[in-house]
Design a protein around this motif. Structure first.
Motif, mmCIF file in Angstrom:
data_model
loop_
_atom_site.group_PDB
_atom_site.id
_atom_site.type_symbol
_atom_site.label_atom_id
_atom_site.label_comp_id
_atom_site.label_asym_id
_atom_site.label_seq_id
_atom_site.Cartn_x
_atom_site.Cartn_y
_atom_site.Cartn_z
ATOM 1 N N VAL A 1 -4.740 -9.257 1.490
ATOM 2 C CA VAL A 1 -6.066 -9.206 2.120
ATOM 3 C C VAL A 1 -6.683 -7.816 1.979
ATOM 4 O O VAL A 1 -6.068 -6.806 2.323
ATOM 5 C CB VAL A 1 -5.982 -9.598 3.609
ATOM 6 C CG1 VAL A 1 -7.341 -9.462 4.278
ATOM 7 C CG2 VAL A 1 -5.456 -11.016 3.760
ATOM 8 N N GLY A 2 -7.921 -7.766 1.478
ATOM 9 C CA GLY A 2 -8.704 -6.537 1.458
ATOM 10 C C GLY A 2 -8.289 -5.506 0.435
ATOM 11 O O GLY A 2 -8.750 -4.360 0.500
ATOM 12 N N VAL A 3 -7.457 -5.866 -0.527
ATOM 13 C CA VAL A 3 -6.992 -4.891 -1.510
ATOM 14 C C VAL A 3 -8.116 -4.475 -2.449
ATOM 15 O O VAL A 3 -8.333 -3.291 -2.714
ATOM 16 C CB VAL A 3 -5.802 -5.453 -2.314
ATOM 17 C CG1 VAL A 3 -5.459 -4.547 -3.497
ATOM 18 C CG2 VAL A 3 -4.583 -5.620 -1.410
ATOM 19 N N SER A 4 -8.840 -5.451 -2.979
ATOM 20 C CA SER A 4 -9.919 -5.174 -3.927
ATOM 21 C C SER A 4 -10.777 -6.420 -4.062
ATOM 22 O O SER A 4 -10.337 -7.526 -3.711
ATOM 23 C CB SER A 4 -9.355 -4.791 -5.303
ATOM 24 O OG SER A 4 -8.760 -5.929 -5.917
ATOM 25 N N PRO A 5 -11.999 -6.283 -4.573
ATOM 26 C CA PRO A 5 -12.821 -7.476 -4.804
ATOM 27 C C PRO A 5 -12.135 -8.486 -5.726
ATOM 28 O O PRO A 5 -12.251 -9.694 -5.515
ATOM 29 C CB PRO A 5 -14.093 -6.901 -5.446
ATOM 30 C CG PRO A 5 -14.181 -5.503 -4.906
ATOM 31 C CD PRO A 5 -12.755 -5.033 -4.810
ATOM 32 N N GLU B 1 -9.542 -10.296 -3.660
ATOM 33 C CA GLU B 1 -10.195 -11.165 -2.682
ATOM 34 C C GLU B 1 -10.693 -12.439 -3.354
ATOM 35 O O GLU B 1 -10.578 -13.541 -2.812
ATOM 36 C CB GLU B 1 -11.360 -10.432 -2.011
ATOM 37 C CG GLU B 1 -10.950 -9.535 -0.870
ATOM 38 C CD GLU B 1 -10.266 -10.310 0.248
ATOM 39 O OE1 GLU B 1 -10.960 -11.048 0.977
ATOM 40 O OE2 GLU B 1 -9.035 -10.194 0.395
ATOM 41 N N ARG C 1 0.810 -1.227 0.000
ATOM 42 C CA ARG C 1 0.000 0.000 0.000
ATOM 43 C C ARG C 1 0.838 1.269 0.000
ATOM 44 O O ARG C 1 0.336 2.340 -0.352
ATOM 45 C CB ARG C 1 -0.972 -0.027 1.183
ATOM 46 C CG ARG C 1 -2.097 -1.053 0.987
ATOM 47 C CD ARG C 1 -2.828 -1.351 2.287
ATOM 48 N NE ARG C 1 -3.936 -2.267 2.098
ATOM 49 C CZ ARG C 1 -3.792 -3.594 2.004
ATOM 50 N NH1 ARG C 1 -2.584 -4.140 2.088
ATOM 51 N NH2 ARG C 1 -4.852 -4.362 1.830
ATOM 52 N N ARG D 1 -7.647 -14.544 -3.947
ATOM 53 C CA ARG D 1 -7.142 -15.118 -2.686
ATOM 54 C C ARG D 1 -7.994 -16.310 -2.258
ATOM 55 O O ARG D 1 -7.465 -17.368 -1.880
ATOM 56 C CB ARG D 1 -7.149 -14.053 -1.586
ATOM 57 C CG ARG D 1 -6.610 -14.536 -0.242
ATOM 58 C CD ARG D 1 -6.574 -13.403 0.767
ATOM 59 N NE ARG D 1 -7.903 -13.001 1.189
ATOM 60 C CZ ARG D 1 -8.588 -13.575 2.177
ATOM 61 N NH1 ARG D 1 -8.061 -14.608 2.826
ATOM 62 N NH2 ARG D 1 -9.783 -13.143 2.513
ATOM 63 N N GLU E 1 -1.560 -3.258 -8.570
ATOM 64 C CA GLU E 1 -2.416 -4.374 -8.165
ATOM 65 C C GLU E 1 -2.170 -5.588 -9.048
ATOM 66 O O GLU E 1 -2.191 -6.730 -8.579
ATOM 67 C CB GLU E 1 -3.879 -3.965 -8.219
ATOM 68 C CG GLU E 1 -4.826 -5.045 -7.726
ATOM 69 C CD GLU E 1 -6.275 -4.608 -7.731
ATOM 70 O OE1 GLU E 1 -7.122 -5.352 -8.271
ATOM 71 O OE2 GLU E 1 -6.562 -3.524 -7.177
#
Length: 220
Positions: free
Chosen positions: A129-133, A136, A43, A139, A69
């Motif tokens: 974790v939690g970067v983008s749909p 996710e 980030r 992952r 990303e």
């Protein structure tokens, strides 16, 4: 930036355009493992910083990727691919071993691979974790592959008469969560145990799932 810039074509310095592109991509991913997996993290990394660490230009970055990303997505898949190959190679070598020994081989191979470099654990369990749909979804899809591997091992053990027959879908999903959490916490220094002790605990847990109290092995 809506798309990648067009990369150069033709041979240069005795190497094809494809070879040069593969080298650039490898350098960007190695730089990402360093920056995303250590300091400053995904980030806080910029395209300029990543390009500088890779020893390449931002123009070359956009010839290979659209966004940071995309780099994280590629790196996450690569790190998981390394671990999966290590496990599959170990399981192939363990063919014919009794269940307890085979399970131990599986987890030692996985643990050795993901803990050999703390940056791999950070990419797999933290930065993604939690970067983008989209990430996710990736992952969870990658975790599902590990769940499927455990289920396949469990079903094979059932067929050999080494495990209790049942649907292992939920049990495998819960167990993979335990594996990821324990290895992350161990890597972060929050678990006072050796890696061998961690692996032994995971083996005991899985054998307890596959062989519940009161169940006894039978013929396949």
């Amino acid at each position: 930036m809506t798309g990648r810039l067009r990369a150069p074509t033709g041979r240069y310095g005795g190497r094809s355009a494809e070879e040069r592109q593969a080298e650039r991509r490898r350098r960007f991913l190695e730089a990402a493992l360093h920056l995303f997996g250590d300091h400053p993290g995904y980030r806080a990394t910029t395209v300029a910083a990543l390009s500088q660490t890779a020893g390449l230009s931002t123009r070359q970055f956009y010839e290979e990727f659209r966004t940071l990303e995309d780099v994280l997505a590629a790196l996450h898949l690569e790190v998981n691919g390394w671990a999966e190959r290590a496990v599959l190679d170990a399981l192939a070598a363990a063919e014919g071993l009794p269940l307890a020994e085979r399970v131990a081989v599986l987890f030692r191979a996985y643990a050795r691979d993901v803990t050999c470099d703390p940056r791999r654990i950070r990419i797999t369990f933290v930065e993604i974790v939690g970067v983008s749909p989209r990430l996710e979804e990736q992952r969870l899809a990658r975790r599902a592959r590990w769940v499927d591997l455990i289920r396949a091992e469990a079903d094979a053990a059932v067929a050999r008469g080494e495990a209790a027959p049942r649907d292992y879908r939920l049990a495998a999903t819960a167990f993979i969560g335990s594996v990821n959490g324990l290895l992350h916490d161990w890597s972060a220094g929050w678990v006072d145990a050796s890696l061998d002790e961690v692996v032994d605990e995971l083996v005991r847990q899985l054998l307890g799932i596959l062989r519940p109290a009161g169940w006894h092995p039978g013929p396949g």
